[in-house]
Structure formats: C-alpha cells, structure tokens
Design a protein around this motif. Structure first.
Motif, mmCIF file in Angstrom:
data_model
loop_
_atom_site.group_PDB
_atom_site.id
_atom_site.type_symbol
_atom_site.label_atom_id
_atom_site.label_comp_id
_atom_site.label_asym_id
_atom_site.label_seq_id
_atom_site.Cartn_x
_atom_site.Cartn_y
_atom_site.Cartn_z
ATOM 1 N N SER A 150 0.819 -1.213 0.000
ATOM 2 C CA SER A 150 0.000 0.000 0.000
ATOM 3 C C SER A 150 0.851 1.259 0.000
ATOM 4 O O SER A 150 0.348 2.349 -0.276
ATOM 5 C CB SER A 150 -0.909 0.014 1.237
ATOM 6 O OG SER A 150 -1.781 -1.091 1.237
ATOM 7 N N SER A 196 -9.088 7.453 3.044
ATOM 8 C CA SER A 196 -8.518 6.241 2.470
ATOM 9 C C SER A 196 -8.560 6.282 0.948
ATOM 10 O O SER A 196 -7.592 5.912 0.281
ATOM 11 C CB SER A 196 -9.275 5.012 2.982
ATOM 12 O OG SER A 196 -8.778 3.830 2.396
ATOM 13 N N ARG A 200 -5.201 6.770 -1.693
ATOM 14 C CA ARG A 200 -4.996 5.426 -2.266
ATOM 15 C C ARG A 200 -3.703 5.326 -3.060
ATOM 16 O O ARG A 200 -3.043 4.294 -3.067
ATOM 17 C CB ARG A 200 -6.198 5.074 -3.153
ATOM 18 C CG ARG A 200 -6.136 3.698 -3.787
ATOM 19 C CD ARG A 200 -7.384 3.427 -4.593
ATOM 20 N NE ARG A 200 -7.259 2.201 -5.373
ATOM 21 C CZ ARG A 200 -8.154 1.742 -6.225
ATOM 22 N NH1 ARG A 200 -9.285 2.432 -6.388
ATOM 23 N NH2 ARG A 200 -7.963 0.634 -6.898
ATOM 24 N N SER A 204 -2.720 4.783 1.317
ATOM 25 C CA SER A 204 -4.085 4.318 1.617
ATOM 26 C C SER A 204 -4.597 4.846 2.946
ATOM 27 O O SER A 204 -5.713 4.525 3.354
ATOM 28 C CB SER A 204 -4.187 2.786 1.593
ATOM 29 O OG SER A 204 -4.041 2.298 0.283
#
Length: 279
Positions: A150, A196, A200, A204
C-alpha cells in the motif's frame, strides 16, 4: 456477482464472530481488553477482503470503484455500530493513555490485543482465499505471497501522508467524541472512507498501526522498519499533534497548557468592586 455474494457471506461471518465475542466478554468486565481484540479482528478481516476486491475484483469480477468505496463505507459504518466504544486502533488507545483516561497496564493489554486480532484476521483471510470459492479468490490466492504494498511513495512522503491524515482524523474524533453515536459514527465512517480513497495512490491512509500491520506489512517492497516508520510513527505523530492542538497540552506529559490561555471561570461581582473602592 457470485464473487460479490461470496464476499458478502464472508463479511457476515466475520461480523457475527466479532459480535459473539463481544457479547460473551461483557459478562466478564475484567477482560474488556478482549473487546479490542474482536474489534481489530473484524476491521482487519473485512478490510482485507475489500482490498482484494480493489486489487482483483475490478478486472476479474467486474466490480467498479463505486462498489469498493461503498463496501468500505459500509464496513466502517458497521464496525462503528457493532464495536461501539472500542476502536481496534492502537493510536486511540495511546491517546486515552496520554489523556490520563487509561492506566499503563490497560493500554498495553489493549494494544497487544489489537495486534493479535489483526494477526488472526490475516491468517483467517489467507485460509479463506485458499478455499478459492471464486475466480477472484483463486487469483488472490496465487498473488498472496507477492501482494502489492500500500506504500506507493517514498518513506518521507509516506510518513507525511499518514501524519497529516492521522492529524485530521484525530482532531475530528476529539471534537465528536461526546456527540451522539447517531452523528459521530456516520461522520467518522465518511471521513475514514474519504481519506482512504484520497490517499490510495500514496499510503491508503490507514491511520491505524494494527490495521496497517495486517494489510501491508507482509507485502514485499519495504522492510518491517520502513513500514513501521510510515504507518506506526506517522500515525502516532499525527495523533500527538492533534491532541496538542485540541487540548493545548499533553496531560500525561505537561500539566500546564502550552498553547491556550485559560481564563478564570469566576468573576468578581461589580457590587464587590464598588465596595472595595469606597473602602
């Protein structure tokens, strides 16, 4: 659609498990830290499936971004309703400790329980993917060892992103904590979904050390220490700054207000002032 139905069944099973644990533990107040375990397990287990839909479902299952964002919002809303006063978030546990609302032992137990819940959720999700109930899960099972991290930016950018997002989240949370749950829970869910989705392409914006541990720490690309700097230190820094801005000091560290001048609550009546002048 069959893949979405399988995911919905998985979500329902996880929610029922977490709710059952919470119902049982309420009978033993001494073990309230287990509530944090259930809260963290539910959040991480469900978010892992949402992450699967984001990574695989959009091209293997025909599920668009609108579906994933909606599912994330519903997850956060359900988590807020079912888990109530427990967050499954170590930064919120540390925040309570810094505000003198929890002892050192209770804070440590809560944080350990949250990470244990996140780890169990990861094991359960991997087992669930291994069943390969749908094409989406079959692909995810093949990708499990080479999952996508992430953290898509440098350490400095990642730290700054998590810190700013955590600062915003905790400021809002501190202002809403005494509001009715009917107002607080939906607003927090909307805020977390927005942050979030917005971050992204960066980190995230998990803003939750145990959640980040379950979702991305096992993915290649960065070391454990590098992940910890971004997702643990960044979140804790943002939380500490939010608490300092909100209260003007850190009660556990500074007794004196460092930012705001506190006016006295008691005023001398005008009649008393006039009498003093005559004297």
């Amino acid at each position: 659609m069959s893949g979405l139905n399988a995911s919905l069944g998985y979500f329902v099973a996880v929610v029922i498990f977490a709710a059952s644990v919470r119902t049982l533990v309420r009978k033993w107040p001494r073990f309230t830290f287990i509530l944090e375990f259930a809260s963290s397990f539910m959040l991480v287990a469900c978010w892992l499936e949402v992450q699967t839909i984001v990574e695989v479902g959009e091209w293997a299952g025909g599920l668009g971004p609108d579906v994933t964002v909606t599912m994330l919002f519903v997850l956060l809303l359900t988590h807020g309703v079912i888990c109530g006063g427990t967050s499954g978030n170590p930064t919120l546990a540390v925040q309570g400790f810094l505000q003198l609302e929890a002892t050192t032992l209770l804070t440590l137990l809560a944080v350990v329980a949250q990470f244990l819940g996140a780890h169990l959720a990861l094991l359960v999700a991997v087992y669930y993917w291994g069943l390969e109930l749908t094409d989406m899960h079959m692909i995810k099972n093949l990708m499990a060892r080479e999952c996508s991290t992430s953290l898509l930016v440098s350490l400095l950018q990642g730290f700054f992103t998590e810190c700013v997002c955590a600062l915003i989240f905790h400021l809002v949370h501190l202002n809403l904590r005494r509001r009715s749950a009917l107002i607080r829970v939906p607003l927090i869910a909307v805020l977390l979904t927005f942050l979030s989705h917005t971050a992204r392409g960066y980190t995230s914006a998990y803003m939750n050390p145990s959640l980040a541990y379950g979702l991305t720490f096992h993915c290649p690309g960065f070391t454990f220490t590098e992940y910890a700097v971004v997702y643990w230190l960044g979140s804790l820094t943002g939380m500490t700054l939010a608490l300092l801005l909100y209260m003007g000091h850190i009660p556990r560290i500074f007794a004196k207000n460092l930012l705001y001048f506190q006016k006295t609550r008691f005023r001398v009546p005008k009649a008393d002032k006039a009498e003093k002048k005559k004297q």
